[in-house]
Motif scaffolding. Sequence first.
Motif, PDB file in Angstrom:
ATOM      1  N   UNK A   1      23.727  35.724  51.889  1.00  0.00           N
ATOM      2  CA  UNK A   1      24.817  36.318  51.815  1.00  0.00           C
ATOM      3  C   UNK A   1      25.545  36.073  50.373  1.00  0.00           C
ATOM      4  N   UNK A   2      26.368  36.996  49.960  1.00  0.00           N
ATOM      5  CA  UNK A   2      27.140  36.753  48.563  1.00  0.00           C
ATOM      6  C   UNK A   2      28.395  37.069  48.614  1.00  0.00           C
ATOM      7  N   UNK A   3      29.611  36.322  48.272  1.00  0.00           N
ATOM      8  CA  UNK A   3      30.866  36.738  48.612  1.00  0.00           C
ATOM      9  C   UNK A   3      31.381  37.609  47.783  1.00  0.00           C
ATOM     10  N   UNK A   4      31.786  38.512  48.273  1.00  0.00           N
ATOM     11  CA  UNK A   4      32.604  39.725  47.668  1.00  0.00           C
ATOM     12  C   UNK A   4      34.111  38.978  47.098  1.00  0.00           C
ATOM     13  N   UNK A   5      34.295  38.798  45.883  1.00  0.00           N
ATOM     14  CA  UNK A   5      35.339  38.117  45.714  1.00  0.00           C
ATOM     15  C   UNK A   5      36.893  38.680  45.902  1.00  0.00           C
ATOM     16  N   UNK A   6      36.324  40.185  46.150  1.00  0.00           N
ATOM     17  CA  UNK A   6      37.641  41.276  45.947  1.00  0.00           C
ATOM     18  C   UNK A   6      38.062  41.060  47.699  1.00  0.00           C
ATOM     19  N   UNK A   7      36.954  41.509  48.472  1.00  0.00           N
ATOM     20  CA  UNK A   7      37.526  41.492  49.814  1.00  0.00           C
ATOM     21  C   UNK A   7      37.298  40.173  50.667  1.00  0.00           C
ATOM     22  N   UNK A   8      36.856  39.207  50.021  1.00  0.00           N
ATOM     23  CA  UNK A   8      36.724  37.993  50.515  1.00  0.00           C
ATOM     24  C   UNK A   8      35.654  37.847  51.712  1.00  0.00           C
ATOM     25  N   UNK A   9      34.654  38.989  51.784  1.00  0.00           N
ATOM     26  CA  UNK A   9      33.699  39.001  52.630  1.00  0.00           C
ATOM     27  C   UNK A   9      32.393  38.567  52.006  1.00  0.00           C
ATOM     28  N   UNK A  10      31.580  37.787  52.679  1.00  0.00           N
ATOM     29  CA  UNK A  10      30.057  37.631  52.633  1.00  0.00           C
ATOM     30  C   UNK A  10      29.367  38.770  52.985  1.00  0.00           C
ATOM     31  N   UNK A  11      28.558  39.367  52.010  1.00  0.00           N
ATOM     32  CA  UNK A  11      27.627  40.492  52.152  1.00  0.00           C
ATOM     33  C   UNK A  11      26.330  40.072  52.154  1.00  0.00           C
ATOM     34  N   UNK A  12      25.537  40.609  52.981  1.00  0.00           N
ATOM     35  CA  UNK A  12      24.084  40.279  53.136  1.00  0.00           C
ATOM     36  C   UNK A  12      23.151  40.931  51.763  1.00  0.00           C
ATOM     37  N   UNK A  13      22.385  40.176  51.114  1.00  0.00           N
ATOM     38  CA  UNK A  13      21.881  40.352  49.987  1.00  0.00           C
ATOM     39  C   UNK A  13      20.229  39.951  50.087  1.00  0.00           C
ATOM     40  N   UNK A  14      20.005  39.298  50.870  1.00  0.00           N
ATOM     41  CA  UNK A  14      18.337  39.000  50.924  1.00  0.00           C
ATOM     42  C   UNK A  14      17.915  38.757  52.637  1.00  0.00           C
ATOM     43  N   UNK A  15      17.171  39.324  53.124  1.00  0.00           N
ATOM     44  CA  UNK A  15      16.417  39.180  54.322  1.00  0.00           C
ATOM     45  C   UNK A  15      15.077  38.234  53.999  1.00  0.00           C
ATOM     46  N   UNK A  16      14.801  37.482  55.190  1.00  0.00           N
ATOM     47  CA  UNK A  16      13.346  36.964  55.115  1.00  0.00           C
ATOM     48  C   UNK A  16      13.097  36.084  53.742  1.00  0.00           C
ATOM     49  N   UNK A  17      13.814  35.127  53.357  1.00  0.00           N
ATOM     50  CA  UNK A  17      13.836  34.409  52.154  1.00  0.00           C
ATOM     51  C   UNK A  17      12.438  33.664  52.297  1.00  0.00           C
ATOM     52  N   UNK A  18      11.720  33.551  51.229  1.00  0.00           N
ATOM     53  CA  UNK A  18      10.455  32.891  51.340  1.00  0.00           C
ATOM     54  C   UNK A  18      10.004  32.067  50.151  1.00  0.00           C
ATOM     55  N   UNK A  19       9.626  30.790  50.189  1.00  0.00           N
ATOM     56  CA  UNK A  19       9.504  29.981  49.313  1.00  0.00           C
ATOM     57  C   UNK A  19       7.935  29.941  48.696  1.00  0.00           C
TER      58      UNK A  19
ATOM     59  N   UNK B   1      35.746  38.549  57.640  1.00  0.00           N
ATOM     60  CA  UNK B   1      34.442  38.650  57.482  1.00  0.00           C
ATOM     61  C   UNK B   1      33.576  39.661  58.136  1.00  0.00           C
ATOM     62  N   UNK B   2      34.199  41.080  58.335  1.00  0.00           N
ATOM     63  CA  UNK B   2      33.395  41.958  59.251  1.00  0.00           C
ATOM     64  C   UNK B   2      32.124  42.152  58.760  1.00  0.00           C
ATOM     65  N   UNK B   3      31.442  42.119  57.730  1.00  0.00           N
ATOM     66  CA  UNK B   3      30.226  42.279  57.385  1.00  0.00           C
ATOM     67  C   UNK B   3      29.398  41.370  58.086  1.00  0.00           C
ATOM     68  N   UNK B   4      29.705  40.100  57.729  1.00  0.00           N
ATOM     69  CA  UNK B   4      29.076  38.913  58.311  1.00  0.00           C
ATOM     70  C   UNK B   4      29.270  39.069  59.865  1.00  0.00           C
ATOM     71  N   UNK B   5      30.378  39.238  60.550  1.00  0.00           N
ATOM     72  CA  UNK B   5      30.490  39.467  61.837  1.00  0.00           C
ATOM     73  C   UNK B   5      29.582  40.702  62.522  1.00  0.00           C
ATOM     74  N   UNK B   6      29.462  41.708  61.778  1.00  0.00           N
ATOM     75  CA  UNK B   6      28.558  42.776  62.258  1.00  0.00           C
ATOM     76  C   UNK B   6      27.062  42.390  62.317  1.00  0.00           C
ATOM     77  N   UNK B   7      26.786  41.239  61.096  1.00  0.00           N
ATOM     78  CA  UNK B   7      25.508  40.718  60.932  1.00  0.00           C
ATOM     79  C   UNK B   7      25.206  39.816  62.296  1.00  0.00           C
TER      80      UNK B   7
END
Length: 340
Positions: free
Chosen positions: A182-200, A8-14
């Motif tokens: 983060x959404x999982x890229x099923x090919x690489x097995x990595x969680x990729x950041x998709x949304x910052x500052x989620x607000x309800x 999970x290099x993307x998540x690690x980098x985050x």
Amino acid sequence: MTASSTFNTNFKQYLETTQIKGETIPAGLQELLLAVADTCSTLSHEVAQGALIGLLGSAGTGNVQGEVQQKLDVIANDLLIEGVQGCQSLAGLASEEMELPLPVQGTGDYLLLFDPLDGSSNIDVNVSIGTIFSVLHKQDPAAPLQTTDFLLSGRHQAAAGYVVYGPQTTMALTLGDGVVMFTLNKVSGEFVLIKHAVEIAHSTKEFSINMSNMRHWAEPVRRYVDECLAGVSGERDKDFNMRWIASMVADVHRVLSRGGIFMYPWDQREPHKPGKLRLMYEANPMSFLVEQAGGASTNGDQLIMDLIPTELHERVSVMLGSKEEIERLQHYHSQDSSSA
Ligand code: P6P
């Protein structure tokens, strides 16, 4: 899997590059969250295989809650234990599936609590399910692990999140300075950041509750839902829509994604129990996410994260989501208790 061997290099980098309130995320917390992410990547694959690898149906065992365990419940629990127990930062873990906490070999002070696979009754009908996790600090790192180490209010959480296994596998995470997804890229097995500052959204037209329990609810909940059903023909200035997935992770993900209010309130079916959902590894992590996204989460009388737990598996009445609706529910509860 250790931080150095993660895929999970993307998540690690985050985790390495993000500051929480101006501070770098502690290395031990990074290590633990990475291990959870790696494990949930693997679990997503197992969940998706389901019947293909004989994983549907009951495991033929029961858990501490007296619930029948699904095969995937047991697999998820075992995978998470295996995935994190090598973390040097971890002092112990607690799971919905185990009566007592599990000491681990780590020398750190983090405590991990989780519901390994919430909503598992939906597995066999192919409806979204999820993993919920909460991270606390052990107050006395040097002392042997005890159940009481976990009995801290939700305000003590260092991190919380969930992974929903649905059409996408998506993680929501908070470390106390907003919510990211983060959404999982099923090919690489990595969680990729998709949304910052989620607000309800502060207000909503969508409520979520199991209506079949209506006759068992307390008066403030019945009053609130009656008004939602009446819409503009009643007290409210808008008409409402209703959703009920019967999978807390999926219902809360919808609230975080487009607003709304999710309720699993106390009802008189089991009057001695404060509610159905568990405080430590369901309500508290979800409440942390919801508050960090600008919403609110209450048991009717108190904010859930202010509750002081007395038991590891204690239950709680849960109403969370768009702040305007939670404030209305709290008002109805205060009127009800003052009239009691
Ligand atoms: P009911 C799943 O079993 C769960 O714990 C939550 O995920 C969900 O919100 C709730 O129970 C559903 O309960 O009574 O509607 O089946």
